[in-house]
Design an enzyme around this catalytic site. Structure first.
Site, short mmCIF file in Angstrom:
data_model
loop_
_atom_site.label_atom_id
_atom_site.label_comp_id
_atom_site.label_asym_id
_atom_site.label_seq_id
_atom_site.Cartn_x
_atom_site.Cartn_y
_atom_site.Cartn_z
N TYR A 132 -1.91 5.40 -4.53
CA TYR A 132 -3.14 6.35 -4.07
C TYR A 132 -2.82 7.78 -4.63
O TYR A 132 -1.53 8.41 -4.44
CB TYR A 132 -3.52 6.46 -2.61
CG TYR A 132 -4.20 5.48 -1.92
CD1 TYR A 132 -5.55 5.41 -2.62
CD2 TYR A 132 -4.01 4.88 -0.67
CE1 TYR A 132 -6.47 4.41 -2.14
CE2 TYR A 132 -4.74 3.92 -0.20
CZ TYR A 132 -6.09 3.66 -0.81
OH TYR A 132 -7.22 2.73 -0.13
N HIS A 185 -13.32 -2.87 -1.82
CA HIS A 185 -12.32 -2.27 -0.83
C HIS A 185 -12.58 -2.80 0.40
O HIS A 185 -12.64 -2.12 1.61
CB HIS A 185 -12.38 -0.82 -0.97
CG HIS A 185 -11.20 0.00 -0.32
ND1 HIS A 185 -10.54 0.75 -1.31
CD2 HIS A 185 -10.56 0.03 0.95
CE1 HIS A 185 -9.47 1.40 -0.38
NE2 HIS A 185 -9.79 0.95 0.66
N THR A 198 -5.59 2.40 -7.11
CA THR A 198 -6.78 2.15 -6.50
C THR A 198 -7.78 3.43 -6.54
O THR A 198 -7.66 4.54 -6.43
CB THR A 198 -6.76 2.05 -4.78
OG1 THR A 198 -5.86 0.87 -4.65
CG2 THR A 198 -7.83 1.74 -3.97
N SER A 257 0.88 -1.37 0.13
CA SER A 257 0.15 -0.15 -0.07
C SER A 257 0.92 1.23 0.10
O SER A 257 2.02 1.25 0.47
CB SER A 257 -0.89 0.07 1.21
OG SER A 257 -1.67 1.25 1.40
N LYS A 270 -7.66 -1.32 -9.55
CA LYS A 270 -8.18 -1.89 -8.36
C LYS A 270 -9.46 -0.89 -8.07
O LYS A 270 -9.44 -0.01 -7.75
CB LYS A 270 -7.49 -2.10 -7.31
CG LYS A 270 -7.86 -2.63 -5.97
CD LYS A 270 -6.93 -2.81 -5.02
CE LYS A 270 -7.49 -3.41 -3.60
NZ LYS A 270 -7.98 -2.51 -2.86
C1 LIG Z 1 -7.20 -2.55 7.25
C2 LIG Z 1 -7.23 -2.28 5.76
C3 LIG Z 1 -6.74 -1.33 5.14
C4 LIG Z 1 -6.59 -1.39 3.64
N1 LIG Z 1 -6.02 -0.36 2.85
C5 LIG Z 1 -6.15 -0.56 1.58
C6 LIG Z 1 -5.13 0.42 1.02
O1 LIG Z 1 -4.14 1.10 1.71
N2 LIG Z 1 -5.23 0.32 -0.28
C7 LIG Z 1 -5.99 -0.44 -1.11
O2 LIG Z 1 -6.12 -0.15 -2.23
N3 LIG Z 1 -6.90 -1.07 -0.35
C8 LIG Z 1 -6.65 -1.30 0.98
N4 LIG Z 1 -7.59 -2.05 1.48
C9 LIG Z 1 -8.63 -2.94 0.78
C10 LIG Z 1 -8.13 -4.20 0.31
O3 LIG Z 1 -6.92 -3.94 -0.41
C11 LIG Z 1 -8.82 -5.25 0.10
O4 LIG Z 1 -9.61 -4.57 -1.07
C12 LIG Z 1 -10.12 -5.55 1.01
O5 LIG Z 1 -9.44 -5.68 2.52
C13 LIG Z 1 -10.37 -7.18 0.57
O6 LIG Z 1 -11.37 -7.60 1.63
P1 LIG Z 1 -11.17 -8.80 2.66
O7 LIG Z 1 -10.45 -7.67 4.05
O8 LIG Z 1 -12.44 -8.98 3.17
O9 LIG Z 1 -10.23 -9.73 2.05
C14 LIG Z 1 -7.58 -2.20 3.07
C15 LIG Z 1 -8.42 -3.06 3.92
C16 LIG Z 1 -8.31 -3.25 5.00
C17 LIG Z 1 -8.98 -4.28 5.80
C1 LIG Z 2 -6.52 8.96 1.70
C2 LIG Z 2 -6.20 7.60 1.85
C3 LIG Z 2 -6.35 6.70 3.03
C4 LIG Z 2 -6.68 5.35 2.88
C5 LIG Z 2 -6.40 4.55 4.07
C6 LIG Z 2 -6.07 3.08 3.53
C7 LIG Z 2 -6.98 2.42 3.26
O1 LIG Z 2 -7.62 2.18 2.07
C8 LIG Z 2 -8.29 1.88 4.07
O2 LIG Z 2 -9.04 1.33 3.45
O3 LIG Z 2 -8.21 2.11 5.30
#
Ligand SMILES: Cc1cc2nc3c(=O)[nH]c(=O)nc-3n(C[C@H](O)[C@H](O)[C@H](O)COP(=O)(O)O)c2cc1C
Ligand SMILES: CCCCCCC(=O)C(=O)O
Length: 377
Positions: free
Chosen positions: A151, A262, A177, A127, A238
């Site tokens: 991002y 997400h 994303t 990330s 994504k």
């Molecule tokens: C704690 C957390 C932080 C996340 N941060 C990002 C991120 O920084 N960038 C991003 O594209 N998706 C982020 N996501 C989404 C994940 O990439 C993913 O799409 C999602 O967690 C998939 O679902 P699942 O948790 O049910 O497996 C985050 C998800 C979680 C749970």
């Molecule tokens: C401005 C972007 C902050 C996103 C933090 C990370 C993320 O994707 C999430 O789901 O939490």
């Protein structure tokens, strides 16, 4: 062995964080252990979703709205999970979705996850909101294929700089994303007034890096080709849930699209990934990637077992990515915990393939599936 793989519980027994011993991966138990070891606001940041958390709750159920049609007498006695993702060989199609702030789960944060993914032969997506820098995580992956998730930053110049650094650091793809035009309304985070704990920073952010700044101008499909050129990397988009958007991304230069809600953290009440995936796969069929190969489609959201992963592959996904299961693995067992989650779900997938008479990811297809009838829908 970290003790993440556990004895079977009775049907009415709740997972207890103190349960011990093999032999299967118990993600509910891992989550229960993480809940006890993490500060409440950190656990809620990881576990929570947006709005009324309808999308969050529906994601795992949606995979279960499919039923398998196993093939028999096919002479298959071995399933090989090896495949390629945008040309990079991996030992399993089960990868790590990008997730932010891994330093809150374990002191080694993203470095531990990168080492675990490399050890298992799984692809990790790093990330932008990592607590370690683009270059540090690439070094920990030690040449194992990894992707960098981008991002939109406050300053477009900084966004461009991150894209270039990802290319220079040896990542194999840039993941844009696109489902975060604004942050989802996450009630748990609002209740806790969640902020990155003192001592941690977003390592790819200029300045103190403790709070996400307002993002700069919105992206359009024109940015896809621009980022491919800047980074020298294939671009994956994504957060796509519609066939028309998927086609527009590919025509603008994307090599792959990633179906995702997400993790239910952005718009609530959206179509689950398990139901959006077939539309996206159908839409991009016959649309060539920039290098003339077939466009790849990936998926995440609520994948909690190898059988869920098999359904995704049969629906046309080339890879499935895990978010929270990896969070719980890292929080409870560091690099070993992540490796056990990735290896555990992969082993379940290999087993499910064999039970369905399929020799590997490429030997799956919609013939293996039927929509569940009667009460499960
Ligand atoms: C704690 C957390 C932080 C996340 N941060 C990002 C991120 O920084 N960038 C991003 O594209 N998706 C982020 N996501 C989404 C994940 O990439 C993913 O799409 C999602 O967690 C998939 O679902 P699942 O948790 O049910 O497996 C985050 C998800 C979680 C749970
Ligand atoms: C401005 C972007 C902050 C996103 C933090 C990370 C993320 O994707 C999430 O789901 O939490």
């Amino acid at each position: 062995m970290t003790g993440l793989t556990q004895r079977r519980r009775g049907p009415d027994e709740q997972p207890r964080p103190t349960d011990a011993a093999p032999p299967y991966l118990d993600l509910d138990l891992l989550e229960a252990r993480a809940r006890t070891s993490l500060a409440p606001e950190v656990f809620d940041y990881y576990a929570g979703g947006a709005g009324a958390e309808v999308t969050l709750a529906e994601a795992p159920q949606a995979w279960r709205s499919w039923r398998l049609r196993p093939r028999v007498l096919r002479g298959v006695d071995r399933a090989d999970l090896g495949t390629t993702l945008l040309g990079s060989p991996v030992r399993t199609p089960v990868g790590v979705a990008p997730w932010a702030y891994q330093g809150m789960a374990h002191p080694d944060g993203e470095l531990a996850t990168a080492r675990a993914a490399a050890a298992v032969g799984a692809l990790m997506t790093v990330s932008t909101s990592a607590t370690r820098s683009v270059e540090e995580v690439a070094a920990a992956a030690a040449g194992s294929p990894s992707w960098f998730q981008l991002y939109r930053q406050h300053s477009p110049g900084h966004t461009d700089d991150l894209a270039r650094r990802a290319g220079d650091a040896g990542y194999r793809a840039l993941v844009l994303t696109v489902d975060l035009p604004v942050l989802g309304r996450r009630r748990r985070d609002l209740r806790h007034d969640f902020a990155l704990p003192a001592g941690l920073r977003m390592a790819n952010q200029p300045g103190p890096g403790s709070a996400a700044p307002e993002p700069g101008p919105p992206w359009t499909t024109a940015d896809i080709g621009r980022f491919a050129e800047l980074s020298g990397l294939p671009v994956v988009v994504k957060g796509v849930l519609r066939g028309d958007d998927a086609v527009a991304c590919v025509r603008a230069g994307a090599s792959a699209v990633w179906v995702s809600t997400h993790g239910g953290r952005q718009a609530d009440l959206v179509v689950p990934s398990a139901h959006a995936l077939p539309e996206v796969v159908d839409a991009v069929r016959g649309e060539p990637a920039p290098d003339g190969t077939d466009v790849e489609v990936y998926v995440d959201g609520g994948v909690r077992s190898g059988v869920d992963a098999l359904v995704a592959l049969a629906l046309g996904a080339r890879a499935v990515f895990l978010g929270r299961p990896v969070v719980w693995g890292l929080a409870t067992g560091g690099a070993d915990g992540v490796a056990e989650v990735l290896a555990g779900v992969s082993a379940e997938l290999a087993h499910a393939l064999l039970l369905c008479g399929a020799a590997g990811p490429a030997d799956t297809g919609p013939d293996l599936l039927v929509r569940a009838g009667w009460p499960p829908r």
